[in-house]
Design a protein around this motif. Sequence first.
Motif, PDB file in Angstrom:
ATOM      1  N   LYS A   8       0.830  -1.207   0.000  1.00  0.00           N
ATOM      2  CA  LYS A   8       0.000   0.000   0.000  1.00  0.00           C
ATOM      3  C   LYS A   8       0.864   1.257   0.000  1.00  0.00           C
ATOM      4  CE  LYS A   8      -4.170  -1.754   2.255  1.00  0.00           C
ATOM      5  NZ  LYS A   8      -4.989  -1.635   3.478  1.00  0.00           N
ATOM      6  N   GLU A   9       1.937   1.256   0.784  1.00  0.00           N
ATOM      7  CA  GLU A   9       2.857   2.397   0.803  1.00  0.00           C
ATOM      8  C   GLU A   9       3.514   2.575  -0.561  1.00  0.00           C
ATOM      9  OE1 GLU A   9       5.637   1.718   3.974  1.00  0.00           O
ATOM     10  OE2 GLU A   9       4.063   1.726   5.492  1.00  0.00           O
ATOM     11  N   THR A  10       3.892   1.471  -1.176  1.00  0.00           N
ATOM     12  CA  THR A  10       4.510   1.520  -2.498  1.00  0.00           C
ATOM     13  C   THR A  10       3.520   2.069  -3.514  1.00  0.00           C
ATOM     14  OG1 THR A  10       5.923  -0.359  -1.942  1.00  0.00           O
ATOM     15  CG2 THR A  10       5.663   0.142  -4.274  1.00  0.00           C
ATOM     16  N   GLN A  11       2.295   1.586  -3.458  1.00  0.00           N
ATOM     17  CA  GLN A  11       1.245   2.050  -4.363  1.00  0.00           C
ATOM     18  C   GLN A  11       1.041   3.561  -4.207  1.00  0.00           C
ATOM     19  OE1 GLN A  11      -2.774   0.575  -3.536  1.00  0.00           O
ATOM     20  NE2 GLN A  11      -2.875  -0.098  -5.671  1.00  0.00           N
ATOM     21  N   LYS A  12       1.015   4.016  -2.967  1.00  0.00           N
ATOM     22  CA  LYS A  12       0.850   5.446  -2.699  1.00  0.00           C
ATOM     23  C   LYS A  12       2.046   6.236  -3.235  1.00  0.00           C
ATOM     24  CE  LYS A  12      -0.218   8.616   1.065  1.00  0.00           C
ATOM     25  NZ  LYS A  12      -0.462   8.760   2.501  1.00  0.00           N
ATOM     26  N   ALA A  13       3.249   5.715  -3.041  1.00  0.00           N
ATOM     27  CA  ALA A  13       4.458   6.386  -3.522  1.00  0.00           C
ATOM     28  C   ALA A  13       4.478   6.489  -5.049  1.00  0.00           C
ATOM     29  CB  ALA A  13       5.702   5.651  -3.030  1.00  0.00           C
ATOM     30  N   LEU A  14       3.865   5.520  -5.721  1.00  0.00           N
ATOM     31  CA  LEU A  14       3.810   5.550  -7.182  1.00  0.00           C
ATOM     32  C   LEU A  14       2.824   6.599  -7.685  1.00  0.00           C
ATOM     33  CD1 LEU A  14       3.914   1.750  -8.111  1.00  0.00           C
ATOM     34  CD2 LEU A  14       5.788   3.404  -8.164  1.00  0.00           C
ATOM     35  N   GLY A  15       1.946   7.057  -6.823  1.00  0.00           N
ATOM     36  CA  GLY A  15       1.026   8.129  -7.169  1.00  0.00           C
ATOM     37  C   GLY A  15       0.136   7.844  -8.367  1.00  0.00           C
TER      38      GLY A  15
END
Length: 118
Positions: A8-15
């Motif tokens: 989820k953090e990675t997904q958010k970081a990918l914007g």
Amino acid sequence: QECLRWLKETQKALGGQEPTVDILTKYAKDTLASGKVIPGFGHGVLRKTDPRYTIQRAFAAKHFPEDPLFKLANVCYEAIPPVLEATGKVKNPWPNVDALSGTCMQRYGLTQEDYYTV
């Protein structure tokens, strides 16, 4: 469930950017360079992909292939093991059962991450 939180953090970081092997390779390298670990990869005994992960991956590919978290996890399967291998410190860079279990559980409505088994 550390793996689900990391996804989820990675997904958010990918914007909203579509995950690719190149993007995830860089993200994994940056994660390791910052002193953090990538949860869901490696196993104390196995020296290959955890067969439980393989079963979950096949199930997810059949039942919810367009799920954004599954798509991200699928790209991680391609991108992260070579990054971990290149460090020379990881005996088993392949995903374990935890790498995908939280994604599958969340897909079916189990959203209380703190209660997932690890």
